[in-house]
Design a protein around this motif. Structure first.
Motif, mmCIF file in Angstrom:
data_model
loop_
_atom_site.group_PDB
_atom_site.id
_atom_site.type_symbol
_atom_site.label_atom_id
_atom_site.label_comp_id
_atom_site.label_asym_id
_atom_site.label_seq_id
_atom_site.Cartn_x
_atom_site.Cartn_y
_atom_site.Cartn_z
ATOM 1 N N TRP A 96 -0.011 8.600 7.443
ATOM 2 C CA TRP A 96 -0.568 7.768 6.367
ATOM 3 C C TRP A 96 -1.743 6.914 6.836
ATOM 4 C CZ3 TRP A 96 -0.841 2.422 6.290
ATOM 5 C CH2 TRP A 96 -0.126 1.748 7.285
ATOM 6 N N ASN A 97 -1.745 6.528 8.122
ATOM 7 C CA ASN A 97 -2.796 5.625 8.632
ATOM 8 C C ASN A 97 -3.755 6.322 9.584
ATOM 9 O OD1 ASN A 97 -0.980 5.973 10.679
ATOM 10 N ND2 ASN A 97 -0.780 3.805 11.193
ATOM 11 N N SER A 98 -3.936 7.624 9.379
ATOM 12 C CA SER A 98 -4.810 8.387 10.274
ATOM 13 C C SER A 98 -6.240 8.500 9.751
ATOM 14 C CB SER A 98 -4.232 9.790 10.498
ATOM 15 O OG SER A 98 -4.143 10.507 9.277
ATOM 16 N N ASP A 99 -6.552 7.822 8.631
ATOM 17 C CA ASP A 99 -7.906 7.908 8.102
ATOM 18 C C ASP A 99 -8.822 6.916 8.810
ATOM 19 O OD1 ASP A 99 -7.272 5.431 7.066
ATOM 20 O OD2 ASP A 99 -7.187 6.080 4.979
ATOM 21 N N ALA A 100 -10.080 6.869 8.379
ATOM 22 C CA ALA A 100 -11.069 6.010 9.028
ATOM 23 C C ALA A 100 -10.762 4.529 8.878
ATOM 24 C CB ALA A 100 -12.458 6.301 8.453
ATOM 25 N N TYR A 101 -9.903 4.176 7.924
ATOM 26 C CA TYR A 101 -9.586 2.772 7.653
ATOM 27 C C TYR A 101 -8.245 2.361 8.241
ATOM 28 C CZ TYR A 101 -12.865 4.491 4.196
ATOM 29 O OH TYR A 101 -13.909 5.133 3.591
ATOM 30 N N LYS A 102 -7.621 3.265 8.991
ATOM 31 C CA LYS A 102 -6.295 3.010 9.586
ATOM 32 C C LYS A 102 -5.271 2.676 8.501
ATOM 33 C CE LYS A 102 -8.060 3.513 13.696
ATOM 34 N NZ LYS A 102 -7.826 4.768 14.441
ATOM 35 N N GLY A 103 -5.466 3.234 7.323
ATOM 36 C CA GLY A 103 -4.533 3.041 6.226
ATOM 37 C C GLY A 103 -4.714 1.750 5.462
ATOM 38 N N MET A 104 -5.724 0.958 5.806
ATOM 39 C CA MET A 104 -5.913 -0.337 5.151
ATOM 40 C C MET A 104 -6.886 -0.226 3.972
ATOM 41 S SD MET A 104 -3.841 -2.016 6.918
ATOM 42 C CE MET A 104 -2.930 -1.514 8.386
ATOM 43 N N VAL A 105 -6.665 -1.081 2.969
ATOM 44 C CA VAL A 105 -7.521 -1.040 1.787
ATOM 45 C C VAL A 105 -8.247 -2.358 1.554
ATOM 46 C CG1 VAL A 105 -5.728 -1.720 0.109
ATOM 47 C CG2 VAL A 105 -7.621 -0.228 -0.617
ATOM 48 N N THR A 106 -7.709 -3.479 2.056
ATOM 49 C CA THR A 106 -8.368 -4.773 1.952
ATOM 50 C C THR A 106 -8.042 -5.616 3.171
ATOM 51 O OG1 THR A 106 -6.483 -5.609 0.657
ATOM 52 C CG2 THR A 106 -8.460 -4.965 -0.575
ATOM 53 N N ASP A 107 -8.864 -6.625 3.395
ATOM 54 C CA ASP A 107 -8.623 -7.655 4.408
ATOM 55 C C ASP A 107 -8.626 -9.018 3.737
ATOM 56 O OD1 ASP A 107 -8.553 -5.858 6.518
ATOM 57 O OD2 ASP A 107 -10.592 -6.284 7.199
ATOM 58 N N SER A 108 -8.087 -10.000 4.437
ATOM 59 C CA SER A 108 -8.182 -11.383 4.012
ATOM 60 C C SER A 108 -7.944 -12.248 5.246
ATOM 61 C CB SER A 108 -7.164 -11.704 2.900
ATOM 62 O OG SER A 108 -7.419 -12.984 2.338
ATOM 63 N N VAL A 109 -7.859 -13.542 5.076
ATOM 64 C CA VAL A 109 -7.464 -14.458 6.150
ATOM 65 C C VAL A 109 -6.514 -15.487 5.561
ATOM 66 C CG1 VAL A 109 -9.607 -14.178 7.481
ATOM 67 C CG2 VAL A 109 -9.430 -16.018 5.779
ATOM 68 N N VAL A 110 -5.705 -16.106 6.420
ATOM 69 C CA VAL A 110 -4.831 -17.185 5.970
ATOM 70 C C VAL A 110 -5.640 -18.469 5.853
ATOM 71 C CG1 VAL A 110 -2.889 -18.668 6.628
ATOM 72 C CG2 VAL A 110 -2.708 -16.178 6.865
ATOM 73 N N THR A 111 -5.461 -19.149 4.728
ATOM 74 C CA THR A 111 -6.203 -20.376 4.465
ATOM 75 C C THR A 111 -5.261 -21.446 3.929
ATOM 76 O OG1 THR A 111 -8.270 -21.180 3.472
ATOM 77 C CG2 THR A 111 -6.828 -19.849 2.082
ATOM 78 N N LEU A 112 -5.750 -22.664 3.802
ATOM 79 C CA LEU A 112 -4.963 -23.801 3.328
ATOM 80 C C LEU A 112 -5.524 -24.256 1.986
ATOM 81 C CD1 LEU A 112 -4.839 -25.804 6.699
ATOM 82 C CD2 LEU A 112 -3.297 -23.979 5.913
ATOM 83 N N VAL A 113 -4.719 -24.155 0.950
ATOM 84 C CA VAL A 113 -5.134 -24.540 -0.392
ATOM 85 C C VAL A 113 -4.679 -25.982 -0.644
ATOM 86 C CG1 VAL A 113 -5.148 -23.887 -2.828
ATOM 87 C CG2 VAL A 113 -4.771 -22.137 -1.077
ATOM 88 N N VAL A 114 -5.595 -26.812 -1.088
ATOM 89 C CA VAL A 114 -5.316 -28.242 -1.281
ATOM 90 C C VAL A 114 -5.688 -28.665 -2.697
ATOM 91 C CG1 VAL A 114 -5.649 -28.757 1.173
ATOM 92 C CG2 VAL A 114 -7.598 -28.913 -0.395
ATOM 93 N N ARG A 115 -5.276 -29.874 -3.065
ATOM 94 C CA ARG A 115 -5.651 -30.408 -4.373
ATOM 95 C C ARG A 115 -7.158 -30.681 -4.420
ATOM 96 N NH1 ARG A 115 -1.472 -28.635 -7.045
ATOM 97 N NH2 ARG A 115 0.494 -29.176 -6.003
ATOM 98 N N LYS A 116 -7.721 -30.628 -5.614
ATOM 99 C CA LYS A 116 -9.158 -30.863 -5.784
ATOM 100 C C LYS A 116 -9.566 -32.182 -5.146
ATOM 101 C CE LYS A 116 -13.066 -29.481 -7.654
ATOM 102 N NZ LYS A 116 -13.684 -28.181 -7.279
ATOM 103 N N GLY A 117 -10.611 -32.117 -4.324
ATOM 104 C CA GLY A 117 -11.076 -33.300 -3.617
ATOM 105 C C GLY A 117 -10.347 -33.576 -2.326
#
Length: 342
Positions: free
Chosen positions: A118-139
């Motif tokens: 399943w992960n033998s293609d050029a993308y190693k089976g992945m379709v998206t990336d992201s990063v972990v972030t910290l969501v805070v209240r406005k301001g």
């Protein structure tokens, strides 16, 4: 694109290969009614983790507008990644599985429900990336700027439960890894994770439910995918987000199952997802593209110390060391705090 600053080569040719594969599928579907995507069912059962639902709401019409996707229909199921993987293993129909993290697909490989290639293609089976972030209240009223702020007295943290959510595992490994990258020992990093979880006021079963809880007023800070933060802002939620200098690269896998009713049609959809047009739709929903798409890279700033799960031995090692149901170090921390379910 899969950016060069992620310490991996850009795959311009891979994007062209995906487009070529999609074109071939389109041509075959149009010209040969007994072959390729036109053979068998025209319904795709997509079983996916919760957070990309809005992206797929836009991607599916895009695929249907191609020759390969003409006449296709979809049955969709979205939920916590681990729970979705277990549901497929228990018999839930799925032509395509799209999960938060690789182990949720690896379990299905062991069950014979996803091919080992399943992960033998050029993308190693992945379709998206992201990063972990910290969501805070406005301001950012609590003045949260990095990991150290999350363990201060009185800070109320929201993050999903790792027993059901792939997002939760990414979050906790980001927290642990950030300490290691800052020069802390493994024991010190685990002590940080324990302090973080002590400050956690709720652990919903999925990343999307954690976001809903936070937007609804629970907590001071949400540990989440970058794409969830971007989508929350787009939806009008009164939030900001801070990406720590030390954070983890999230890689989201996708695969055709061995029981797909029309494997060629399912593969054509995945090929479409790797085209420039589809990756731009993912980017519009906050995901970092995995191919060289025409996307403004400034939308996705580079964290100063971006690391990957491979820095800790890969998911097989991480799942055993940190999340084993009986011996995992983070499992033991959660048990000591009385946490067991979402």
């Amino acid at each position: 694109m899969r950016f060069a600053h992620l310490s991996r080569p850009l795959r311009a040719t891979a994007a062209l290969a995906a487009l070529g594969a999609l074109t071939a599928a389109c041509s075959s579907a149009a010209s040969n009614a007994g072959n390729s995507t036109s053979g068998g069912s025209k319904t795709i059962s997509l079983v996916a983790y919760s957070t990309p639902q809005k992206a797929y709401d836009a991607l599916i019409p895009g695929f249907k507008a191609t020759n390969a996707g003409a006449g296709a229909s979809f049955k969709e199921s979205f939920g916590a990644s681990g729970a979705q993987s277990r549901a497929v293993a228990a018999g839930q129909p799925a032509d395509i599985v799209a999960f938060s993290l690789e182990p949720d697909i690896s379990k299905l490989v062991k069950s014979g429900l996803v091919p080992s290639t399943w992960n033998s293609d050029a993308y190693k089976g992945m379709v998206t990336d992201s990063v972990v972030t910290l969501v805070v209240r406005k301001g950012n009223p609590k003045g949260i700027h990095g990991w150290a702020d999350l363990v201060k007295p009185g800070i109320k943290v929201v993050t999903p439960n790792f027993l059901s959510s792939g997002s939760a595992k990414w979050n906790l490994m980001a927290a642990y890894g950030a300490q290691i990258k800052s020069g802390k020992s493994p024991d010190e990093a685990l002590a940080y994770v324990k302090a973080l979880l002590k400050n956690t006021v709720t652990q919903p079963e999925s990343g999307s439910k954690a976001t809903a809880a936070f937007v609804g007023g629970v907590g001071d800070v949400l540990i989440s995918y970058e794409n969830e933060a971007i989508q929350a802002q787009k939806s009008g939620a009164a939030v900001d987000y801070v990406t720590p200098d030390q954070t983890i690269l999230i890689e989201n896998p996708i695969a055709v199952t061995t029981h797909a009713k029309n494997p060629a049609l399912a593969k054509a959809f995945i090929d479409y997802l790797h085209t420039d047009a589809a990756q731009k739709i993912f980017a519009d929903h906050g995901y970092r593209p995995v191919v060289q798409a025409d996307v403004d890279a400034s939308k996705f700033p580079t964290p100063a110390q971006l690391f990957t799960i491979k820095d800790f031995g890969g998911w097989s090692t991480v799942n055993t060391q940190f999340f084993d149901p009986t011996s995992g170090s983070i499992t033991k921390i959660e048990n000591s705090l009385g946490v067991s379910g979402g």
